[in-house]
Scaffold this motif. Structure first.
Motif, mmCIF file in Angstrom:
data_model
loop_
_atom_site.group_PDB
_atom_site.id
_atom_site.type_symbol
_atom_site.label_atom_id
_atom_site.label_comp_id
_atom_site.label_asym_id
_atom_site.label_seq_id
_atom_site.Cartn_x
_atom_site.Cartn_y
_atom_site.Cartn_z
ATOM 1 N N GLY A 13 0.805 -1.211 0.000
ATOM 2 C CA GLY A 13 0.000 0.000 0.000
ATOM 3 C C GLY A 13 0.835 1.256 0.000
ATOM 4 O O GLY A 13 1.718 1.432 -0.851
ATOM 5 N N SER A 43 -3.719 -5.130 2.958
ATOM 6 C CA SER A 43 -3.591 -3.761 2.482
ATOM 7 C C SER A 43 -3.496 -2.783 3.648
ATOM 8 O O SER A 43 -4.294 -2.840 4.598
ATOM 9 N N LYS A 45 -4.264 0.217 3.493
ATOM 10 C CA LYS A 45 -5.459 1.073 3.469
ATOM 11 C C LYS A 45 -6.470 0.612 4.518
ATOM 12 O O LYS A 45 -7.151 1.425 5.165
ATOM 13 N N TYR A 49 -7.284 3.615 6.902
ATOM 14 C CA TYR A 49 -8.393 4.390 6.347
ATOM 15 C C TYR A 49 -9.732 3.679 6.511
ATOM 16 O O TYR A 49 -10.556 4.081 7.321
ATOM 17 N N GLU A 53 -12.660 -1.187 2.333
ATOM 18 C CA GLU A 53 -11.949 -0.843 1.109
ATOM 19 C C GLU A 53 -10.582 -1.523 1.057
ATOM 20 O O GLU A 53 -10.139 -1.988 -0.004
ATOM 21 N N GLY A 54 -9.909 -1.574 2.197
ATOM 22 C CA GLY A 54 -8.620 -2.253 2.243
ATOM 23 C C GLY A 54 -8.746 -3.730 1.953
ATOM 24 O O GLY A 54 -7.929 -4.319 1.226
ATOM 25 N N GLU A 57 -9.179 -4.319 -1.644
ATOM 26 C CA GLU A 57 -7.888 -4.202 -2.323
ATOM 27 C C GLU A 57 -7.060 -5.470 -2.137
ATOM 28 O O GLU A 57 -6.433 -5.966 -3.087
#
Length: 502
Positions: A13, A43, A45, A49, A53-54, A57
């Motif tokens: 990442g 990830s 992310k 975050y 979403e991570g 990914e």
């Protein structure tokens, strides 16, 4: 013997707090270069975050790269949909869950963790979580003690290894990642305590050096059976339903073979950690195993307790061993006594420098007392090795070096995680140098430091016998040094600064 290697701790990442390349491409390139067959990955992310979403990914990356296996993460602070996210990722084939309380600011042994642990137990899904720091392994134990799930503790080092081993004894499904169990024989101690079946290989790559952690196990002195279990056997057992590639075997070259090595950061004495080896013979054996022809030592007793008595004991211990040279340890809190020590040891041909450890002295690098003492070191024509660890330390060392321009000053540990700062000051201050021994070896720090400061400003230091020289050598070996750079870094710079031959 050739080993199949599965890395249980990788990621990919972006890092907002430093410019290390932690891309998927970097991870895969290291695996290919070093012969790592497969890796569990997640990830970044999802950590910093948004977990969903991570995880998306991670799913996409591992679907596109058959050598990678997906690890999910959740952030329980969100509260909404945490259990459902774990269930979703389990259905998608994620092999484990990774939690990050140390990054996200919540406690592993809190009410937040309970529904997660219950879900993992129901889904038969292993947990990976940091075991770094005093008290952390115990807190993890309390969080999982009633659950029958495998738990891998990452980041356990010599400071809390004893605690982690006790946790393993108490809970039969807790495993230790070997990444920074980095004293020379601490892996042997750990294996004797809980068995090789309870330790797994993980590197924390690309953030940290994969080569260093591979060296640590390869050069551990464990049996081939024990190494095989740690490198891959235990991961294959923990994740028995996961099929891992077996088409690649460990490949470690010897890029420094035939080149003399002067190790400028060593110790003589004892340490309060799980390690048996100590003394001159132990150090000489380690040096021989790594082709180190000369090592400059300071007394751990002199650093942490009585510098006068510690210097004397070490002087007696290394007498008659031409491979071993000494630093006279001095203490800014005791100026007169330190001056007497400098007078005494500057006359000895096998004492070639001075050592100050500001952390144990509790005196800053750029304090007036330190500057006064270093001016005296300068009068005796001795180079100075000074412990420099963390942000702000290199700036203080640079200030000291500018005020004592005739004294070569080496930043011990190269600032550690502040190595970028250290390299910039080494570039700008003529008499300032750096070496890199440290438990957390950030990938690329040697190469980048040479690019910033030049190969003339970098030396080799291992922290022997506290740390395994093969572990530290890994971060130098991965740097892709030219022949000229190897010679400068491994011995020529030290030879010129200390006036010694390898």
């Amino acid at each position: 013997m050739s080993f199949l290697v599965i890395d249980a701790n990788t990621h990919f990442g972006f890092l907002p707090h430093r410019d290390t390349d932690v891309s998927v491409d970097r991870l895969l390139a290291s695996m290919k270069e070093l012969g790592v067959a497969s890796a569990l990955t997640y990830s970044l992310k999802g950590v910093s975050y948004d977990a969903s979403e991570g995880n998306d990914e991670t799913y996409a990356v591992t679907r596109a790269n058959p050598k990678l296996r997906p690890v999910a993460t959740v952030d329980p602070r969100r509260h909404i949909g945490v259990v459902e996210e774990i269930e979703k990722r389990k259905e998608q084939g994620f092999v484990a869950l990774r939690l990050f309380p140390e990054v996200q600011g919540w406690s592993i042994n809190s009410a937040l963790t309970k529904p997660i642990i219950l879900t993992l137990a129901r889904l038969h899904m292993p947990l990976i979580v940091s075991g770094a720091g005093s008290g952390t392994p115990t807190n993890v134990l309390r969080a999982v003690e009633n659950a029958e799930i495998p738990v891998i503790l990452t980041g356990v080092g010599y400071f809390n290894l004893a605690e982690a081993l006790e946790v393993c004894k108490e809970h039969p499904s807790v495993y230790l990642e070997a990444q920074i169990i980095d004293p020379p024989d601490s892996l042997r101690v750990a294996v004797d305590a809980v068995g090789a079946e309870r330790i797994v290989f993980g590197s924390n790559h690309p953030s940290c050096s994969m080569r260093a952690s591979l060296n640590l196990i390869a050069e551990s002195g464990l049996s081939n059976r024990e190494k095989s279990l740690i490198f891959s056997g235990n991961v294959r057992r923990i994740f028995s339903r996961v099929k891992f590639p077996e088409d690649t075997l460990l490949s470690l070259d010897m890029p420094f073979q035939g080149i003399p090595v002067i190790d400028i950061h060593g110790h003589w004495g004892k340490w309060p950690f799980p390690m048996r080896g100590t003394g001159v013979d132990f150090t000489l054996d380690l040096m021989k195993s790594r082709g180190i022809s000369k090592c400059i030592l300071s007394s751990s007793y002199a650093i942490v307790y009585d510098f006068v008595d510690g210097n004397e004991q070490m002087a007696q211990a290394i007498e008659g061993h031409s491979e071993l040279l000494g630093y006279v340890t001095v203490n800014p809190n005791y100026y007169e006594a330190s001056c007497k020590e400098l007078e005494k040891y500057a006359k000895k041909p096998n004492f070639v420098g001075a050592k100050i450890h500001p952390g144990y002295c509790k005196v800053p690098i750029n304090a007036p007392r330190t500057k006064l003492l270093v001016r005296k070191v300068q009068e005796y024509g001795l180079p100075l090795l000074i412990h420099t660890y963390g942000a702000g330390g290199p700036a203080q060392a640079a200030e000291l070096a500018r005020e004592c321009p005739a004294c070569p000053i080496i930043m011990g540990h190269g600032g550690a995680d502040a190595w970028r700062e250290a390299a910039e000051f080494a570039r700008d201050v003529k008499n300032l140098y750096m070496e890199f021994c440290c438990s957390v070896l950030e990938t690329g720090k040697v190469r980048r430091s040479i690019e910033i400061a030049g190969a003339d400003k970098v030396m080799f230091g291992s922290d022997i016998d506290l740390l395994h020289p093969g572990f530290i050598a890994g971060v130098y070996e991965e740097a892709g040094l030219t022949q000229e750079e190897k010679e400068k870094v491994l011995y020529k710079n030290a030879s010129a600064v200390f006036g010694i031959q390898p």
